[in-house]
Design an enzyme around this catalytic site. Structure first.
Site, short mmCIF file in Angstrom:
data_model
loop_
_atom_site.label_atom_id
_atom_site.label_comp_id
_atom_site.label_asym_id
_atom_site.label_seq_id
_atom_site.Cartn_x
_atom_site.Cartn_y
_atom_site.Cartn_z
N SER A 67 -25.09 -10.34 -28.15
CA SER A 67 -24.56 -11.21 -27.12
C SER A 67 -23.87 -10.43 -26.01
O SER A 67 -23.33 -11.03 -25.08
CB SER A 67 -23.57 -12.20 -27.73
OG SER A 67 -22.43 -11.52 -28.23
N THR A 207 -20.83 -13.28 -26.39
CA THR A 207 -19.76 -12.82 -25.49
C THR A 207 -18.61 -12.20 -26.27
O THR A 207 -18.32 -12.59 -27.39
CB THR A 207 -19.19 -13.98 -24.64
OG1 THR A 207 -20.23 -14.68 -24.01
CG2 THR A 207 -18.20 -13.51 -23.61
N THR A 225 -20.60 -10.07 -21.36
CA THR A 225 -21.62 -10.84 -22.09
C THR A 225 -23.02 -10.57 -21.57
O THR A 225 -23.19 -10.13 -20.41
CB THR A 225 -21.33 -12.35 -21.92
OG1 THR A 225 -22.18 -13.10 -22.78
CG2 THR A 225 -21.56 -12.80 -20.50
N ARG A 235 -29.27 -16.91 -13.81
CA ARG A 235 -28.21 -17.81 -14.32
C ARG A 235 -26.93 -16.99 -14.54
O ARG A 235 -26.94 -15.93 -15.13
CB ARG A 235 -28.65 -18.43 -15.64
CG ARG A 235 -27.62 -19.35 -16.31
CD ARG A 235 -26.80 -18.64 -17.36
NE ARG A 235 -25.96 -19.55 -18.14
CZ ARG A 235 -25.05 -19.14 -19.02
NH1 ARG A 235 -24.83 -17.85 -19.22
NH2 ARG A 235 -24.32 -20.01 -19.68
N VAL A 236 -25.83 -17.52 -14.03
CA VAL A 236 -24.53 -16.87 -14.23
C VAL A 236 -23.67 -17.80 -15.06
O VAL A 236 -23.56 -18.99 -14.75
CB VAL A 236 -23.87 -16.57 -12.87
CG1 VAL A 236 -22.45 -16.07 -13.07
CG2 VAL A 236 -24.69 -15.54 -12.10
N GLY A 237 -23.09 -17.29 -16.12
CA GLY A 237 -22.22 -18.10 -16.97
C GLY A 237 -20.77 -18.03 -16.50
O GLY A 237 -20.48 -17.71 -15.34
N ASP A 238 -19.87 -18.32 -17.41
CA ASP A 238 -18.45 -18.34 -17.07
C ASP A 238 -17.80 -16.96 -17.11
O ASP A 238 -16.79 -16.73 -16.44
CB ASP A 238 -17.70 -19.27 -18.04
CG ASP A 238 -17.86 -18.84 -19.49
OD1 ASP A 238 -18.93 -18.30 -19.85
OD2 ASP A 238 -16.92 -19.02 -20.28
N THR A 258 -15.36 -17.75 -24.86
CA THR A 258 -16.72 -17.46 -25.29
C THR A 258 -17.39 -18.81 -25.58
O THR A 258 -16.70 -19.81 -25.80
CB THR A 258 -16.75 -16.60 -26.57
OG1 THR A 258 -16.08 -17.30 -27.63
CG2 THR A 258 -16.06 -15.25 -26.38
N GLY A 259 -18.71 -18.80 -25.61
CA GLY A 259 -19.41 -20.06 -25.87
C GLY A 259 -20.09 -20.56 -24.61
O GLY A 259 -20.30 -19.79 -23.66
N GLY A 261 -20.90 -21.43 -21.31
CA GLY A 261 -20.18 -21.19 -20.07
C GLY A 261 -20.19 -22.34 -19.09
O GLY A 261 -19.23 -22.53 -18.34
#
Ligand code: GLY
Length: 361
Positions: A67, A207, A225, A235-238, A258-259, A261
């Protein structure tokens, strides 16, 4: 009456801290070694940001952490794209990178964005060029293990007839999908194939986040992450979003996540947690409050909420800390394993239970 070790540990989890807190590092459950290394840096008088980055570098270079960094699960094109952010409490500065390809240590690049640019966030091609300008070498981050998982995911994408362009089902039909996979990957052992099927059918959002406080009361944090497995490229997460995947306020405390986003971005979770602590909420309640906001975004519909999980981590300036997840644990085959987070307050790193909003049955 003196408290025994077990009660002392409960006292810290119960967020009771007084006097000088000393060095404290917390991270997601994959960060036992990260916390240990960060604590070593703090013990030697190192800066809190040096400490957390040195810690998460372990995960970034570990091919077994799927991850984060090298060995991270790729996007839908089979390319590993990394996100990371850092915040340095004493100087109140931040840096981040998103959708960065071919560079193993996105946390170090995020730090360089903070230190050697007049910007906070660089993405994609620009982030890669910035990294290379500072001497980073490009390398292939896709391990064989992650490549096999990606191929299994592609072979699982089927039309209404059960056909996949990425498996040989028409020319050489076999009765069961598991036999087909075995035929496709004769050299891959059973446990790797079982894992590949698991991550192909339930794309993980791993993450690592790591937060540190030193004896001088200085704080920093990092989140890094490879993001959601099989994501759409770009794609961009948190994790690289300052205020969502990470927030540090030197006067109050730090938070990370984590998790999934997307849920965090909608609630700006880390910033909300720090603001909650500023207004007097203990770390655990500050995390649970954001989880309630996420639940509210789904009208508390547990069926839809059950389709994802998210975990918050909070470290207050006085050394009190907590972590809380939406769900009590992860379903792994028949069993539910309790969510944990990693802590080091001076000795060996240990795992503690996360608080949670809903119990997974
Ligand atoms: N929290 C990691 C991600 O959603 O990308």
């Amino acid at each position: 009456m003196a408290l025994g070790p077990a009660l002392l540990s409960m006292a810290s989890a119960a967020q009771v801290r007084s006097g000088s807190p000393g060095n404290v590092v917390i991270s997601s459950a994959n960060g036992l070694r990260a916390c240990q290394r960060a604590m070593e840096v703090l013990r030697q008088g190192g800066d809190t940001l040096d400490a957390v980055i040195a810690g998460v570098n372990i995960n970034e270079e570990d091919p077994e952490d799927n991850s984060v960094g090298y060995g991270g699960l790729p996007n839908e094109d089979g390319v590993v794209e990394l996100d990371a952010s850092v915040m340095h409490g004493p100087t109140r500065r931040a840096g981040s990178v998103a959708a960065l390809r071919n560079i193993k240590y996105p946390s170090r690049v995020a730090r360089l964005v903070m230190e050697r640019s007049d910007h906070i966030m660089l993405v994609g091609e620009g982030a890669l060029r910035f990294a290379k300008a500072h001497g980073f070498q490009e390398e292939n981050l896709l391990t064989d293990k992650s490549r096999i998982a990606w191929l299994v995911w592609k072979a699982n994408l089927r039309d209404s007839e059960g056909h996949s362009n990425w498996s040989d089902g028409l020319d050489a039909p076999v009765s069961k999908p598991s036999a087909q996979l075995r035929q496709m990957f004769p050299e891959v052992d059973e446990s790797l194939l079982a894992w590949a099927v698991e991550v192909a059918t339930r794309p993980p959002t791993g993450t690592i986040t790591c937060l540190a406080l030193n004896a001088k009361g200085e704080m920093s944090g990092v989140t890094t992450t490879s993001g959601l497995a099989w994501k759409i490229p770009g794609r961009v997460g948190d994790s690289p979003i300052i205020g969502a995947g990470l927030y540090v306020d030197q006067e109050v405390g730090a938070a990370g996540s984590t998790g999934r986003g997307e849920e965090n971005i909608r609630t700006v979770g880390a910033h909300t947690i720090v603001e909650n602590m500023r207004h007097g909420m203990p770390p655990k309640e500050a995390c649970l409050d954001v989880l309630k906001r996420i639940s509210r975004n789904y009208d508390q519909d547990l069926t839809r909420l059950a389709r994802f999980d998210i975990v918050f981590y909070a470290l207050r300036k006085d050394g009190a800390y907590a972590s809380a997840s939406l769900w009590s644990g992860r379903r792994q085959r028949e069993a539910v394993s309790t969510r944990k987070f990693a802590v080091n307050d001076g000795g060996e790193s240990r795992l503690e239970d996360c608080a949670f909003l809903y119990e997974r049955k």
